[in-house]
Write a protein that holds these residues in place. Structure first.
Motif, PDB file in Angstrom:
ATOM      1  N   LEU A  10      -6.404   1.018  -3.061  1.00  0.00           N
ATOM      2  CA  LEU A  10      -5.135   1.688  -2.782  1.00  0.00           C
ATOM      3  C   LEU A  10      -4.052   1.204  -3.741  1.00  0.00           C
ATOM      4  N   PHE A  11      -3.977  -0.105  -3.966  1.00  0.00           N
ATOM      5  CA  PHE A  11      -2.949  -0.627  -4.865  1.00  0.00           C
ATOM      6  C   PHE A  11      -3.143  -0.070  -6.277  1.00  0.00           C
ATOM      7  N   SER A  12      -4.397   0.026  -6.704  1.00  0.00           N
ATOM      8  CA  SER A  12      -4.677   0.613  -8.016  1.00  0.00           C
ATOM      9  C   SER A  12      -4.195   2.064  -8.073  1.00  0.00           C
ATOM     10  N   PHE A  13      -4.446   2.799  -7.003  1.00  0.00           N
ATOM     11  CA  PHE A  13      -4.009   4.194  -6.961  1.00  0.00           C
ATOM     12  C   PHE A  13      -2.489   4.302  -7.070  1.00  0.00           C
ATOM     13  N   LEU A  14      -1.766   3.435  -6.386  1.00  0.00           N
ATOM     14  CA  LEU A  14      -0.308   3.475  -6.462  1.00  0.00           C
ATOM     15  C   LEU A  14       0.159   3.217  -7.891  1.00  0.00           C
ATOM     16  N   GLY A  15      -0.524   2.313  -8.593  1.00  0.00           N
ATOM     17  CA  GLY A  15      -0.210   2.110 -10.000  1.00  0.00           C
ATOM     18  C   GLY A  15      -0.488   3.349 -10.826  1.00  0.00           C
ATOM     19  N   CYS A  16      -1.559   4.053 -10.483  1.00  0.00           N
ATOM     20  CA  CYS A  16      -1.914   5.280 -11.214  1.00  0.00           C
ATOM     21  C   CYS A  16      -0.915   6.403 -10.963  1.00  0.00           C
ATOM     22  N   ILE A  17      -0.289   6.429  -9.789  1.00  0.00           N
ATOM     23  CA  ILE A  17       0.782   7.403  -9.569  1.00  0.00           C
ATOM     24  C   ILE A  17       1.869   7.197 -10.618  1.00  0.00           C
ATOM     25  N   ALA A  74       1.722  -6.544  -5.345  1.00  0.00           N
ATOM     26  CA  ALA A  74       2.604  -7.557  -4.752  1.00  0.00           C
ATOM     27  C   ALA A  74       3.413  -6.982  -3.602  1.00  0.00           C
ATOM     28  N   ILE A  75       3.987  -5.810  -3.810  1.00  0.00           N
ATOM     29  CA  ILE A  75       4.854  -5.193  -2.800  1.00  0.00           C
ATOM     30  C   ILE A  75       4.082  -4.902  -1.516  1.00  0.00           C
ATOM     31  N   MET A  76       2.857  -4.444  -1.656  1.00  0.00           N
ATOM     32  CA  MET A  76       2.083  -4.028  -0.480  1.00  0.00           C
ATOM     33  C   MET A  76       1.378  -5.192   0.218  1.00  0.00           C
ATOM     34  N   SER A  77       0.947  -6.209  -0.534  1.00  0.00           N
ATOM     35  CA  SER A  77       0.037  -7.203   0.050  1.00  0.00           C
ATOM     36  C   SER A  77       0.664  -8.553   0.344  1.00  0.00           C
ATOM     37  N   SER A  78       1.892  -8.792  -0.075  1.00  0.00           N
ATOM     38  CA  SER A  78       2.462 -10.137   0.057  1.00  0.00           C
ATOM     39  C   SER A  78       2.602 -10.554   1.513  1.00  0.00           C
ATOM     40  N   GLU A  79       2.586 -11.862   1.704  1.00  0.00           N
ATOM     41  CA  GLU A  79       2.784 -12.471   3.015  1.00  0.00           C
ATOM     42  C   GLU A  79       3.825 -13.567   2.901  1.00  0.00           C
ATOM     43  N   ALA A  80       4.597 -13.743   3.946  1.00  0.00           N
ATOM     44  CA  ALA A  80       5.646 -14.752   3.946  1.00  0.00           C
ATOM     45  C   ALA A  80       5.056 -16.135   3.694  1.00  0.00           C
ATOM     46  N   GLY A  81       5.669 -16.875   2.785  1.00  0.00           N
ATOM     47  CA  GLY A  81       5.263 -18.246   2.513  1.00  0.00           C
ATOM     48  C   GLY A  81       4.058 -18.409   1.625  1.00  0.00           C
ATOM     49  N   LYS A  82       3.496 -17.300   1.101  1.00  0.00           N
ATOM     50  CA  LYS A  82       2.270 -17.387   0.312  1.00  0.00           C
ATOM     51  C   LYS A  82       2.454 -16.829  -1.096  1.00  0.00           C
ATOM     52  N   LEU A  83       1.664 -17.382  -2.012  1.00  0.00           N
ATOM     53  CA  LEU A  83       1.521 -16.830  -3.348  1.00  0.00           C
ATOM     54  C   LEU A  83       0.149 -16.197  -3.439  1.00  0.00           C
ATOM     55  N   LYS A  84       0.057 -15.041  -4.101  1.00  0.00           N
ATOM     56  CA  LYS A  84      -1.218 -14.326  -4.207  1.00  0.00           C
ATOM     57  C   LYS A  84      -1.649 -14.258  -5.675  1.00  0.00           C
ATOM     58  N   LEU A  85      -2.908 -14.599  -5.915  1.00  0.00           N
ATOM     59  CA  LEU A  85      -3.494 -14.514  -7.249  1.00  0.00           C
ATOM     60  C   LEU A  85      -4.421 -13.304  -7.292  1.00  0.00           C
ATOM     61  N   PHE A  86      -4.106 -12.362  -8.193  1.00  0.00           N
ATOM     62  CA  PHE A  86      -4.903 -11.144  -8.369  1.00  0.00           C
ATOM     63  C   PHE A  86      -5.319 -11.003  -9.823  1.00  0.00           C
ATOM     64  N   SER A  87      -6.445 -10.336 -10.032  1.00  0.00           N
ATOM     65  CA  SER A  87      -6.788  -9.812 -11.346  1.00  0.00           C
ATOM     66  C   SER A  87      -6.907  -8.293 -11.209  1.00  0.00           C
TER      67      SER A  87
END
Length: 515
Positions: free
Chosen positions: A225-232, A259-272
């Motif tokens: 889904l996040f990839s699709f939003l980027g493709c929009i 980042a906008i869709m998956s973030s959580e309070a107090g956490k850092l997320k590492l994605f490729s």
């Protein structure tokens, strides 16, 4: 020491998404008598991890948005939905996502408060305020696969989203939307991508996209889904069924939407990326807090800035093509994310499978690119060529940022290794200034000054060419640090005294639908 914590739901986004039946009368959302923690929207914001102060501020923004809809003819008893959609802070991973690299992300504590009321026709009315004087703006967009986005206008992002959803999912039902924001405009915190995200959230629910065959068959995970939003936004295909269309003109990836869709309070997320993949989540050290310095120089992806932004993407694209031309093969036996075209992360994975790692891998790929990096063949557009050595330089910055520095900074934050945080962020920022060249004098100077003032780490972030910087400081010193950092900045760059902004924040929650 805080160890990496991978959340139970993988990347942290609830899956599968479902259309909620929860709604509130528009009049109650817009009530002047918001009752603090007794209010269900305030409780939702706090349950997501916001402080009481932040939740109260966002609740006031939601009330203001609801009152705008009432002023535009909305009924007091109309059933409405409320959303919070944040901006994002890119802690590391500068210009890596569209090349398949890594980034380390948190949600900003500032963003968009959105209230939506369903309509029975195919019209989308969007009301917002813009600029320092909060001037009222509106747009009326008809849902159609042939809707023509007006480039250069703020509504291009909603329009592109509507057009793409009409083409990919056949949507036909509109909404009235009011938007209030505390995220500064064009600040490098992905306000444009946030528009795409909230339009998706609202229209997907209004048109029951989550239950459609096209959704179930083609978007089978949060990352897809996040990839699709980027493709929009970039106009590219998302698989063979969700075919691309007119984007907004930039050739970015899906980091911002992720980042906008998956973030959580107090956490850092590492994605490729390419494909979007959640690699790890880390608890942000409790003793540290982010201070964000918004330069006041607008980071708009239009005109010459759009060309500069796209040039970074074209350099990465053509550096991978140069390696393939030099090697006489596509990486990974041709099993590339985009059929027939390699990205830099795929080149790195291919060469690593041959037994090379670290500096030896970097040197081998660089040497292969160097053999054809002669300023004659490759360029961003017809009749324009890169300077000799530009492709190798772009690869080496990508390699250091994606393969080394982003992972180092993630590990350092996960273990609260203050010295390592400083070392990795300093080098990431240095390379952005000297090799990526996406900073301006203001954003080049701000992190250096933050470190001089005692910040644990600091860097410019985002697409660049204006925008913002982050600094990590000890929590007890954060407010005083923010004041000193701002005073030093205004003394150095007085022209931005009225438009710059400095604020403290902990990593916030991602996009929320309430109640």
């Amino acid at each position: 020491m805080a160890a990496p914590v991978t959340v139970a739901s993988g990347c942290g986004y609830a899956w599968p998404p479902k259309c909620s039946s929860g709604s509130l009368p528009l009049g109650s959302i817009g009530s002047e008598e918001v009752k603090g923690e007794e209010d269900c929207l305030t409780r939702c914001l706090q349950a997501a991890g916001m402080t009481g102060h932040d939740a109260a501020e966002k609740r006031r923004l939601l009330a203001s948005a609801a009152r705008r809809l009432l002023a535009e003819g909305g009924a007091e008893d109309a059933q409405a939905q409320a959303y919070w959609v944040p901006g994002r802070i890119e802690v590391a991973g500068k210009h890596t996502d569209y090349a398949g690299g890594r980034s380390l992300l948190v949600a900003a504590s500032r963003g968009f408060a959105v209230v939506a009321v369903p309509r029975q026709d195919a019209t989308c009315r969007i009301f917002t305020t813009l600029g320092a004087n909060h001037r009222r703006e509106s747009a009326i967009l008809q849902i159609s696969k042939d809707l023509e986005p007006q480039h250069g206008h703020w509504a291009v992002y909603p329009a592109v989203t509507i057009r793409r959803l009409a083409r990919n999912f056949g949507i036909s039902l509109g909404v009235d939307i009011a938007v209030e924001r505390d995220l500064p405009e064009s600040s490098g915190m992905s306000s444009s991508s946030a528009l795409v995200c909230f339009m998706w959230l609202i229209l997907a629910e209004r048109n029951n996209i989550y239950e459609s065959k096209a959704f179930r068959d083609n978007l089978r995970s949060p990352e897809e889904l996040f990839s699709f939003l980027g493709c929009i936004e970039n106009g590219q295909d998302c698989g063979s069924v969700l075919v691309g269309d007119k984007g907004v003109g930039t050739f970015g990836g899906s980091e911002d939407h992720t980042a906008i869709m998956s973030s959580e309070a107090g956490k850092l997320k590492l994605f490729s990326y390419c494909p979007t993949t959640h690699e790890a989540s880390y608890n942000c050290p409790a003793s540290l807090i982010f201070v964000v310095g918004v330069s006041g120089s607008l980071a708009r992806k239009t005109g010459e800035v759009m060309a500069d932004y796209n040039n970074s993407a074209f350099l990465a694209r053509d550096a991978a093509a140069a390696w393939a031309d030099s090697a006489g093969e596509l990486p990974l036996a041709g099993a590339t994310f985009v059929p027939g075209h390699a990205n830099l992360a795929e080149v790195v994975r291919h060469v690593r499978k041959q037994g090379l790692t670290g500096d030896a891998l970097k040197a081998a790929v660089g040497a292969a690119i160097d053999r054809v990096d002669d300023g004659q063949k490759y360029g961003p557009k017809l009749g324009v060529k890169y300077k000799i050595g530009a492709l190798r330089e772009r690869f080496e910055q990508f390699f250091d940022e994606s393969e080394v520095l982003t992972s180092q900074l993630a590990a350092a934050l996960g273990t609260a290794d203050l010295a390592a945080i400083g070392k990795a962020s300093d080098e990431s920022h240095r390379q952005a200034v000297q090799h990526l060249r996406n900073t301006i004098p203001e954003t080049a100077w701000l992190p250096e000054e933050a470190r001089r003032l005692g910040a644990v780490g600091a860097s410019a972030f985002g697409a660049g060419f204006g925008g913002s910087c982050w600094a990590l400081v000890h929590q007890a010193e954060a407010e005083a640090f923010a004041i000193k950092w701002r005073e030093a900045y205004v003394a150095k760059f007085p022209r931005w005294a009225e438009s710059c902004l400095f604020f403290c924040m902990r990593p916030g929650p991602g996009a929320l639908r309430m109640p």
